[in-house]
Design an enzyme around this catalytic site. Structure first.
Site, PDB file in Angstrom:
ATOM      1  N   CYS A  15      25.933 -13.353  -5.040  1.00  0.00           N
ATOM      2  CA  CYS A  15      26.012 -14.444  -6.013  1.00  0.00           C
ATOM      3  C   CYS A  15      27.095 -14.044  -7.004  1.00  0.00           C
ATOM      4  O   CYS A  15      26.868 -13.207  -7.871  1.00  0.00           O
ATOM      5  CB  CYS A  15      24.676 -14.638  -6.724  1.00  0.00           C
ATOM      6  SG  CYS A  15      24.758 -15.852  -8.055  1.00  0.00           S
ATOM      7  N   CYS A  63      26.246 -15.328 -10.823  1.00  0.00           N
ATOM      8  CA  CYS A  63      25.151 -14.738 -11.618  1.00  0.00           C
ATOM      9  C   CYS A  63      24.410 -13.725 -10.764  1.00  0.00           C
ATOM     10  O   CYS A  63      24.930 -12.651 -10.503  1.00  0.00           O
ATOM     11  CB  CYS A  63      24.239 -15.809 -12.220  1.00  0.00           C
ATOM     12  SG  CYS A  63      23.738 -17.129 -11.111  1.00  0.00           S
ATOM     13  N   SER A  64      23.227 -14.048 -10.312  1.00  0.00           N
ATOM     14  CA  SER A  64      22.426 -13.024  -9.630  1.00  0.00           C
ATOM     15  C   SER A  64      21.390 -13.672  -8.731  1.00  0.00           C
ATOM     16  O   SER A  64      20.314 -13.127  -8.540  1.00  0.00           O
ATOM     17  CB  SER A  64      21.727 -12.170 -10.669  1.00  0.00           C
ATOM     18  OG  SER A  64      21.022 -13.023 -11.555  1.00  0.00           O
ATOM     19  N   CYS A  65      21.703 -14.847  -8.181  1.00  0.00           N
ATOM     20  CA  CYS A  65      20.729 -15.596  -7.380  1.00  0.00           C
ATOM     21  C   CYS A  65      20.289 -14.774  -6.174  1.00  0.00           C
ATOM     22  O   CYS A  65      21.116 -14.180  -5.482  1.00  0.00           O
ATOM     23  CB  CYS A  65      21.332 -16.923  -6.944  1.00  0.00           C
ATOM     24  SG  CYS A  65      21.750 -17.934  -8.383  1.00  0.00           S
TER      25      CYS A  65
END
Lengths: 202, 118, 103
Positions: free
Chosen positions: A106, A109-111
């Site tokens: 991702c 962000c940090s999905c």
């Protein structure tokens, strides 16, 4: 902690202090239930994690009908094993084969698919992986000790939407006849992100 | 909405909250269609990364209708529309030095895409 | 926005450095920041995309120099203030109380 039992403590870092102040204020205002916070933490620290995803993979390795459902409709097939909910509402499963290797990132962000993998590790959320997985996936995988032949096609999936991706790693050779439970032990978190392969049986 | 109480946490997490929208919104593209991403530089939130703006790709699959984060983050307007996996070759994104085999798949919405000519 | 969060393709950000047998959280404040963020999100005052935007609005130099849960904390604080759940003055004065200053 409530507004009336502050510990006087000057050894806190600015970040620790800020979190304590916010929790104290929000609790005092009745906006958060401290017991709910404890359950949220307990859930992701001890209950939800990559063992869930490993069970999904092991089932797919041993049950061809399940594997078919998993690749066609990841969310429903994963829900069959009881893994549903936040950050895994809409799942897509990507199958690795001898000629195709999938890698999930991702960049924005940090999905990450929480119900099957738990919360992401620090490196997944940090700048080095997020910046380079899309421009140099082979170099990134090499840092994890995974070197693929040039004729393998690498597919990088940037999780820019609300779809959450789980890699279905290849079943290792020499595992014929192993139980689903024993197979699940071979499935690492990294093999379900694409930065690793499933382990070889001992 | 009320305060999240301890006895509701597990159920709330298990239910989650899908961004999928049950709405009859026509898809502008179908798998196999060649597309070009828009060159946009909004001051607000967008899910079209800088590295993929103004690039040619192919619709790989249609995920269905989803909330559009670009408007949802800025004004709360869900503006439901189709979201697709769009396939880009590594060479289209990174130039001739990139691997000729490798692909990057990015999830993008109708409002990020235009038909590619030819 | 063309912020530091949109980092696909950047160079020079260092080795990936995965940690072996990594714990889910690395400090108590991370646990609390994580849980408070989820619990406050449940109020419905903002949506998840707004939370993401709030994190993205960080100063790029700060964003690149801080950790994931620090990004979360920053975003949460902005939203709490913006939506009137707390004021910056309340946070400041509560911090002073915790530190043992004037009550």
């Amino acid at each position: 902690m409530t507004g009336h039992d502050h510990q006087h403590d000057s050894s806190l870092s600015p970040t620790e202090l800020r979190v304590k102040a916010l929790e104290s204020l929000l609790t005092e205002k009745g906006l958060v239930d401290p017991a709910a916070l404890d359950i949220l933490i307990e859930t992701y620290e001890n209950k939800v994690g990559p063992r869930n995803g490993a069970r999904v993979v092991a089932r797919a390795w041993t049950d061809p009908d399940y594997k078919k459902r998993l690749l066609e409709d990841g969310s429903s097939a994963i829900a069959e094993l009881g893994y549903t909910g936040r950050q895994g509402e809409d799942m897509v499963v990507l199958e690795n084969t001898p000629s195709v290797h999938n890698l999930v990132v991702c960049t924005l962000c940090s999905c990450y698919p929480w119900p099957v993998l738990g919360l992401p590790p620090v490196w997944y959320k940090a700048a080095p992986y997020r910046s380079r997985a899309v421009i140099d996936p082979r170099g990134v995988m090499a840092e994890f000790g995974l070197v693929l032949d040039d004729d393998v096609e690498v597919r990088v999936w940037d999780s820019t939407a609300e779809l959450r991706y789980l890699v279905l790693p290849e079943r290792p050779a020499g595992t014929d006849g192993m139980s689903e439970e024993a197979l699940a032990e071979l499935v690492t978190r990294d093999s379900m992100i694409g930065t690793g392969l499933a382990l070889q049986p001992k | 909405m009320p305060v999240l109480q301890a006895d509701k946490v597990t159920e709330t997490l298990r239910r989650g909250g899908s961004a999928r929208v049950d709405a009859d919104v026509p898809a502008r593209f179908a798998p196999g269609d060649r597309v070009v991403t828009r060159n946009i530089n909004p001051l607000g939130h967008t899910r079209l990364p800088r590295y993929a703006r103004g690039r040619q790709g192919v619709i790989d699959r249609d995920h269905g209708v989803f909330i559009f984060p670009d408007t949802h983050a800025n004004t709360g307007d869900p503006k439901p529309q189709h979201c697709y996996s769009v396939l880009f070759t590594a060479r289209e994104l990174w130039g001739a030095d990139a691997s000729p085999r490798d692909k990057i798949y990015i999830d993008l919405w109708d409002d990020h895409l235009d038909p590619a000519d030819g | 926005m063309n912020g530091a969060h949109d980092m696909g393709g950047m160079h020079g950000l260092g080795p990936i450095d995965p940690e072996e047998n990594e714990p889910v959280f690395h400090a108590e404040w991370e646990r609390r920041a994580f849980a408070i963020t989820l619990a406050m999100g449940a109020h419905g005052a903002w949506n998840l995309d707004m939370s993401r935007l709030a994190r993205e609005k960080s100063d790029p130099a700060v964003y690149l120099g801080t950790s994931y849960y620090e990004h979360w904390l920053h975003g949460l604080e902005q939203l709490l203030i913006e939506h009137g759940f707390v004021t910056a003055e309340e946070i400041e004065s509560r911090e002073q109380e915790i530190l043992g200053g004037a009550k």
